[in-house]
Design an enzyme around this catalytic site. Structure first.
Site, PDB file in Angstrom:
ATOM      1  N   TYR A 190      -1.753   9.942  12.250  1.00 44.68           N
ATOM      2  CA  TYR A 190      -2.473   8.698  11.961  1.00 44.68           C
ATOM      3  C   TYR A 190      -3.943   8.989  11.698  1.00 44.68           C
ATOM      4  O   TYR A 190      -4.504   8.577  10.677  1.00 44.68           O
ATOM      5  CB  TYR A 190      -2.316   7.727  13.123  1.00 44.68           C
ATOM      6  CG  TYR A 190      -3.241   6.545  13.067  1.00 44.68           C
ATOM      7  CD1 TYR A 190      -3.101   5.574  12.076  1.00 44.68           C
ATOM      8  CD2 TYR A 190      -4.271   6.384  13.997  1.00 44.68           C
ATOM      9  CE1 TYR A 190      -3.961   4.490  12.014  1.00 44.68           C
ATOM     10  CE2 TYR A 190      -5.125   5.302  13.946  1.00 44.68           C
ATOM     11  CZ  TYR A 190      -4.968   4.353  12.949  1.00 44.68           C
ATOM     12  OH  TYR A 190      -5.830   3.288  12.893  1.00 44.68           O
TER      13      TYR A 190
ATOM     14  N   LEU B  51       0.808  -1.218   0.000  1.00 45.32           N
ATOM     15  CA  LEU B  51       0.000   0.000   0.000  1.00 45.32           C
ATOM     16  C   LEU B  51       0.844   1.271   0.000  1.00 45.32           C
ATOM     17  O   LEU B  51       0.301   2.368  -0.107  1.00 45.32           O
ATOM     18  CB  LEU B  51      -0.945  -0.001   1.203  1.00 45.32           C
ATOM     19  CG  LEU B  51      -2.019  -1.094   1.200  1.00 45.32           C
ATOM     20  CD1 LEU B  51      -2.931  -0.945   2.407  1.00 45.32           C
ATOM     21  CD2 LEU B  51      -2.834  -1.069  -0.093  1.00 45.32           C
TER      22      LEU B  51
ATOM     23  N   TRP C 104      -9.696   0.281  19.250  1.00 44.47           N
ATOM     24  CA  TRP C 104      -9.101  -0.579  20.277  1.00 44.47           C
ATOM     25  C   TRP C 104      -9.178  -2.060  19.873  1.00 44.47           C
ATOM     26  O   TRP C 104      -9.656  -2.914  20.630  1.00 44.47           O
ATOM     27  CB  TRP C 104      -9.804  -0.370  21.610  1.00 44.47           C
ATOM     28  CG  TRP C 104      -9.709   1.012  22.191  1.00 44.47           C
ATOM     29  CD1 TRP C 104      -9.518   2.184  21.535  1.00 44.47           C
ATOM     30  CD2 TRP C 104      -9.834   1.367  23.577  1.00 44.47           C
ATOM     31  NE1 TRP C 104      -9.518   3.246  22.407  1.00 44.47           N
ATOM     32  CE2 TRP C 104      -9.709   2.763  23.662  1.00 44.47           C
ATOM     33  CE3 TRP C 104     -10.058   0.642  24.737  1.00 44.47           C
ATOM     34  CZ2 TRP C 104      -9.781   3.460  24.878  1.00 44.47           C
ATOM     35  CZ3 TRP C 104     -10.137   1.319  25.936  1.00 44.47           C
ATOM     36  CH2 TRP C 104      -9.988   2.722  26.015  1.00 44.47           C
TER      37      TRP C 104
END
Length: 295
Positions: A127, A39, A152
């Site tokens: 991010y 990617l 999470w």
């Protein structure tokens, strides 16, 4: 109809669970490793979609090193934003549907939680910024795309909070865990099961169907990182569980800022897909049981 799925990723938590569960569904999965479908190279990733001609593409790989992303911004952007956008364009060209995995870190966590899918976004770190950029690129390029925001993520394999906590406890080191950040833990197995269960519907649905767009997926319930650690120890170690001392985010300095409460609302998941995730405590019990059988 057997759904032909092209999956980017083979070693991450979600990628592994998708491969483990594929046999339980009417799907045929071609999974690409980083060497086969990097990617970091958007043009190459898009070409693979045109070569394989799948019914559905699942991007189950990402740049997830939250702190390192602050210094590797170009790489994080290529993997999390540019490639998903290029893949989405290729999906439109070939007629494939697309599932792109995103994150609760698109929210700043300063208020308004639980956040609905259409709540204002304001990521605090690179991010989150690159994942949001990826969402927008995917939506703009492919009308038959679904962005799934999750949070999470944990499982019995790979790198995750459960395994880290158990490793630290086994080493006998003092345990200090942030207690002013809260969210929803997500079982990678449950997320994979959701994606595979929806694969036939997504592959057949037309542009404009409510299945596409953005949805939040996580296990139900909310907990702090400290509370999560305590639950892990209670399940895995019982009376021998170590004491977990809480600390504030402000006292635990990291290169990337984290949202304090980016908890996502799950209402659309139930209304549109008919899915009501089980509590995170139940998912945790299954993960701990699997870890014990493989220890």
């Amino acid at each position: 109809m057997t759904v032909k799925i092209l999956q980017f990723g083979t070693t991450g938590q979600l990628a592994l669970e998708l491969l483990r569960q594929a046999g339980q569904h009417d799907v045929e999965v071609t999974a690409l490793s980083r060497a086969e479908g990097d990617l970091a190279d958007p043009a190459s990733a898009a070409r693979l979609v045109r070569d394989h001609l799948p019914d559905l593409v699942v991007i189950a790989a990402a740049y997830t090193a939250v702190d390192l992303a602050e210094t590797e911004r170009d790489l994080a952007r290529a993997v999390n934003a540019l490639s998903p956008g290029a893949i989405a364009e290729a999906c439109t060209q070939t007629g494939a549907a697309l599932v792109n995995i995103s994150t609760d870190y698109v929210f700043d966590g300063d208020g308004g939680a639980p956040y609905a899918e259409d709540a204002p976004t304001n990521p605090l770190n690179t991010y989150g910024t690159t994942k949001l950029e990826g969402e927008l690129a995917v939506t703009a390029a492919c009308a038959r795309a679904l962005n799934i925001r999750t949070s999470w993520v944990v499982s019995a394999h790979g790198k995750n909070f459960i395994k880290t906590m158990l490793r630290v406890a086994a080493a006998g080191n003092p345990l200090k865990v942030v207690d002013d950040q809260s969210g929803r833990p997500t079982s990678a197995a449950d997320l994979a099961g959701f994606i595979l269960s929806q694969a036939p519907r997504l592959a057949e649905a037309e542009a404009g169907d409510s299945l596409f767009g953005t949805v939040h997926f996580a296990n139900s319930g909310e907990v702090t990182w400290r509370g999560f650690a305590e639950a892990i120890f209670a399940q895995a170690l019982g009376p021998g569980a170590p004491v977990v001392v809480g600390q504030k985010t402000a006292d635990y300095v990291t290169p990337a800022r984290r949202p304090l409460r980016a908890t996502m609302d799950l209402t659309r998941l139930e209304h549109v897909y008919g899915v009501k995730p089980r509590p995170w405590t139940e998912a945790l019990a299954d993960i701990v049981a699997e870890l014990k059988t493989t220890a």
